[in-house]
Design a protein around this motif. Structure first.
Motif, PDB file in Angstrom:
ATOM      1  N   ARG A 195      30.846  22.838  35.358  1.00 22.95           N
ATOM      2  CA  ARG A 195      30.558  24.194  35.795  1.00 22.95           C
ATOM      3  C   ARG A 195      31.848  24.989  35.829  1.00 22.95           C
ATOM      4  O   ARG A 195      32.922  24.446  36.044  1.00 22.95           O
ATOM      5  N   ARG A 196      31.710  26.276  35.674  1.00 24.33           N
ATOM      6  CA  ARG A 196      32.903  27.106  35.651  1.00 24.33           C
ATOM      7  C   ARG A 196      33.442  27.308  37.066  1.00 24.33           C
ATOM      8  O   ARG A 196      34.574  27.006  37.339  1.00 24.33           O
ATOM      9  N   GLY A 197      32.634  27.823  37.959  1.00 24.95           N
ATOM     10  CA  GLY A 197      33.058  27.976  39.341  1.00 24.95           C
ATOM     11  C   GLY A 197      34.084  29.083  39.542  1.00 24.95           C
ATOM     12  O   GLY A 197      34.771  29.501  38.604  1.00 24.95           O
ATOM     13  N   GLU A 198      34.159  29.562  40.765  1.00 23.43           N
ATOM     14  CA  GLU A 198      35.134  30.578  41.147  1.00 23.43           C
ATOM     15  C   GLU A 198      35.683  30.221  42.521  1.00 23.43           C
ATOM     16  O   GLU A 198      34.973  29.693  43.366  1.00 23.43           O
ATOM     17  N   ILE A 199      36.958  30.520  42.732  1.00 19.75           N
ATOM     18  CA  ILE A 199      37.595  30.290  44.030  1.00 19.75           C
ATOM     19  C   ILE A 199      38.364  31.553  44.399  1.00 19.75           C
ATOM     20  O   ILE A 199      39.089  32.107  43.570  1.00 19.75           O
ATOM     21  N   THR A 200      38.203  31.975  45.647  1.00 22.18           N
ATOM     22  CA  THR A 200      38.975  33.105  46.154  1.00 22.18           C
ATOM     23  C   THR A 200      39.937  32.607  47.221  1.00 22.18           C
ATOM     24  O   THR A 200      39.525  31.925  48.161  1.00 22.18           O
ATOM     25  N   VAL A 201      41.215  32.936  47.046  1.00 23.11           N
ATOM     26  CA  VAL A 201      42.244  32.547  48.013  1.00 23.11           C
ATOM     27  C   VAL A 201      42.873  33.816  48.577  1.00 23.11           C
ATOM     28  O   VAL A 201      43.354  34.663  47.822  1.00 23.11           O
ATOM     29  N   ALA A 202      42.843  33.965  49.889  1.00 25.13           N
ATOM     30  CA  ALA A 202      43.493  35.095  50.568  1.00 25.13           C
ATOM     31  C   ALA A 202      44.859  34.627  51.053  1.00 25.13           C
ATOM     32  O   ALA A 202      44.978  33.547  51.644  1.00 25.13           O
ATOM     33  N   MET A 203      45.892  35.445  50.804  1.00 26.32           N
ATOM     34  CA  MET A 203      47.243  35.003  51.166  1.00 26.32           C
ATOM     35  C   MET A 203      48.139  36.188  51.501  1.00 26.32           C
ATOM     36  O   MET A 203      47.819  37.334  51.170  1.00 26.32           O
TER      37      MET A 203
END
Length: 300
Positions: free
Chosen positions: A90-98
């Motif tokens: 699966r491609r998937g997405e990740i969001t990281v706040a920094m």
């Protein structure tokens, strides 16, 4: 697999009220479903269905069991989804706040490593000004992971990793103080100072340290941008005050040095990686493990 097949048999019969209909929906023989359910009833020691003339209806025991079955099937489906993510199907997405200072220093190397191993995953790297903003983004589900300094306790969040860094003086390698093993704040005030402004997590530590030393620093620049602090130290022969985390990339490249400051010896910042208390996706967990390694190495 045999276990999950039986659970699906019971669930589908409960939904349709018919072994024949369940067999049609699942594309298996009705006799196979009937045999499996009878064996389960024998093992449990009580009927799961009332065999009415036109319909099968759950008994009280069946009602108890069906709740467990459906929750188990949901858990199994989530586990399969996570395994599929890890397999790269699966491609998937990740969001990281920094915080912004991390975006151009510690995090890019980890992102490069992650992208090489997971090229089909899309990363959203969101810069936020304060720790409160980062925590809120993770708590509300806008971000999968948050990384920043000195987060406050939040019941919606889980701390995945922490690493302690000590504030010190940062300057170019050719600065007159750069060869010293330790300096005092009084050594710094004769040079241009670039100081974190009042909106930053660093400033309260500096105010306390300068007040304790009975010094009033005259800042050439005050800013909330760590990028400006680093660049000023490199090009203007200035001194700024940061942790090793903030200058890791520049230190390795030989553009900046870090010198411990006696009055700041007890002033630390804690770099923290947080996720939601309920957990993260499998692929976000992979990135989290890489970020943990980065934090551990940077604090060594």
């Amino acid at each position: 697999m045999l276990h999950s097949r039986l659970l699906n048999y019971v669930d589908e019969v409960a939904r349709t009220g018919s072994i024949r209909k369940a067999a049609s929906h699942l594309n298996v023989a009705a006799s196979a479903i009937s045999r499996q359910i009878l064996a389960l009833e024998t093992e449990i020691g009580t009927p799961l269905f009332q065999r009415l003339p036109r319909k099968l209806v759950l008994t009280a025991a069946g009602e108890v069991l069906i709740g467990h079955i459906r929750q188990t099937l949901k858990d199994l489906s989530r586990a399969r989804d996570k395994i599929e993510e890890l397999k790269g199907l699966r491609r998937g997405e990740i969001t990281v706040a920094m915080m912004s200072g991390l975006a151009s220093n510690l995090v890019p190397g980890t992102v490069k490593q992650f992208r090489a191993a997971n090229p089909r995953v899309v990363l959203h790297l969101t810069l936020l000004t304060t720790g409160e903003d980062i925590q809120s983004a993770v708590a509300t589900g806008e971000a999968d992971l948050g990384i920043g300094f000195d987060f406050t306790k939040d019941g919606n969040l889980k701390t995945l990793a922490r690493a302690v860094g000590r504030l010190g003086a940062t300057m170019a390698p050719n600065h007159p103080l750069a060869k010293r093993s330790q300096i005092r704040l009084s050594d710094c005030v004769d040079y241009p100072l670039v100081i974190a402004d009042q909106s930053t997590a660093i400033r309260p530590y500096l105010d306390t340290a300068f007040a304790r030393a009975a010094l009033e620093p005259q800042a050439a620049i005050q800013t909330n941008a760590i990028e400006i602090m680093r660049n000023a130290a490199i090009v203007d022969n200035a001194i700024t005050f940061l942790t090793p985390f903030d200058i890791e990339f520049e230190r390795r490249a030989g553009r900046l040095v870090y010198i411990p400051v006696r009055e700041l010896a007890q002033e630390t910042q804690t770099l923290m990686l947080v996720g939601h208390q309920r957990g993260t996706s499998a692929i976000a967990s992979v990135l989290a493990e890489m970020l943990k390694t980065m934090m551990r190495e940077a604090s060594a």
